[in-house]
Write a protein that holds these residues in place. Structure first.
Motif, PDB file in Angstrom:
ATOM      1  N   UNK A  44       0.869  -1.174   0.000  1.00  0.00           N
ATOM      2  CA  UNK A  44       0.000   0.000   0.000  1.00  0.00           C
ATOM      3  C   UNK A  44       0.905   1.222   0.000  1.00  0.00           C
ATOM      4  N   UNK A  45       0.667   2.124  -0.946  1.00  0.00           N
ATOM      5  CA  UNK A  45       1.474   3.348  -1.036  1.00  0.00           C
ATOM      6  C   UNK A  45       0.598   4.549  -0.702  1.00  0.00           C
ATOM      7  N   UNK A  51       5.312   3.851   2.187  1.00  0.00           N
ATOM      8  CA  UNK A  51       5.035   2.571   1.533  1.00  0.00           C
ATOM      9  C   UNK A  51       4.968   1.506   2.615  1.00  0.00           C
ATOM     10  N   UNK A  52       3.871   0.745   2.621  1.00  0.00           N
ATOM     11  CA  UNK A  52       3.740  -0.386   3.544  1.00  0.00           C
ATOM     12  C   UNK A  52       3.833  -1.656   2.735  1.00  0.00           C
ATOM     13  N   UNK A  53       4.715  -2.541   3.144  1.00  0.00           N
ATOM     14  CA  UNK A  53       4.861  -3.846   2.496  1.00  0.00           C
ATOM     15  C   UNK A  53       4.611  -4.883   3.582  1.00  0.00           C
ATOM     16  N   UNK A 100      -2.983  -5.531  -9.158  1.00  0.00           N
ATOM     17  CA  UNK A 100      -3.130  -4.147  -8.709  1.00  0.00           C
ATOM     18  C   UNK A 100      -4.624  -3.845  -8.671  1.00  0.00           C
ATOM     19  N   UNK A 101      -5.123  -3.512  -7.497  1.00  0.00           N
ATOM     20  CA  UNK A 101      -6.520  -3.119  -7.335  1.00  0.00           C
ATOM     21  C   UNK A 101      -6.564  -1.599  -7.433  1.00  0.00           C
ATOM     22  N   UNK A 102      -7.376  -1.079  -8.370  1.00  0.00           N
ATOM     23  CA  UNK A 102      -7.361   0.349  -8.685  1.00  0.00           C
ATOM     24  C   UNK A 102      -8.712   0.995  -8.449  1.00  0.00           C
ATOM     25  N   UNK A 106      -8.032   4.938 -11.871  1.00  0.00           N
ATOM     26  CA  UNK A 106      -6.932   4.076 -12.281  1.00  0.00           C
ATOM     27  C   UNK A 106      -5.753   4.091 -11.322  1.00  0.00           C
ATOM     28  N   UNK A 107      -5.904   4.746 -10.178  1.00  0.00           N
ATOM     29  CA  UNK A 107      -4.835   4.794  -9.179  1.00  0.00           C
ATOM     30  C   UNK A 107      -4.838   3.512  -8.354  1.00  0.00           C
TER      31      UNK A 107
END
Length: 138
Positions: A44-45, A51-53, A100-102, A106-107
């Motif tokens: 998640x950015x 940024x979370x990874x 990628x969930x947008x 489209x972000x």
């Protein structure tokens, strides 16, 4: 970028990337499939620069109304699922299998990726990923 990669033909140079859009009506089916993929990397950015990874298990997802919750002993991640308009399945050579969930613009809201162990993907998870690509993408 994902749209341009998705529209690339075999003669276009998109590098090692390929992408396929998943329609909104197939999002729940895609989420169901990701639950079976085992260990995943969730990213998640924030537009502010964070940024979370997070390393998760696919079966940690829970739908609560309009929210998707990912909870374990180490963190809680809550995603407003009603804002997810589409998803993109993304591949890069033999190194990336992800989604990628947008949102409607489209972000990327968040993404999930299969995790490689000793340089290879879990065979069953990769097969399920490829099946999702064939069945759920446009």
């Amino acid at each position: 970028i994902l749209s341009a990669i998705g529209e690339a033909s075999n003669s276009d140079d998109a590098g090692e990337y390929s992408a396929a859009r998943v329609k909104h009506e197939n999002l729940d089916a895609l989420l169901d499939v990701t639950r079976q993929w085992g260990r995943l990397r969730a990213v998640v950015r924030s537009s502010a620069g964070a940024v979370s990874e997070l390393m998760i298990n696919g079966d940690e997802f829970q739908r609560r109304g309009d929210w998707l919750a990912i909870e374990n002993d180490h963190f809680h991640l809550h995603i407003e699922w009603s804002r997810v308009a589409a998803a993109w399945l993304v591949r890069r050579g033999e190194t990336l299998r992800g989604v990628h969930f947008v949102d409607a613009a489209g972000e990327t809201i968040f993404n999930l990726s299969l995790i490689r162990k000793e340089g290879v993907f879990d065979k069953v998870a990769e097969q399920q990923y490829e099946e999702a690509w064939q069945k759920l993408s446009m």
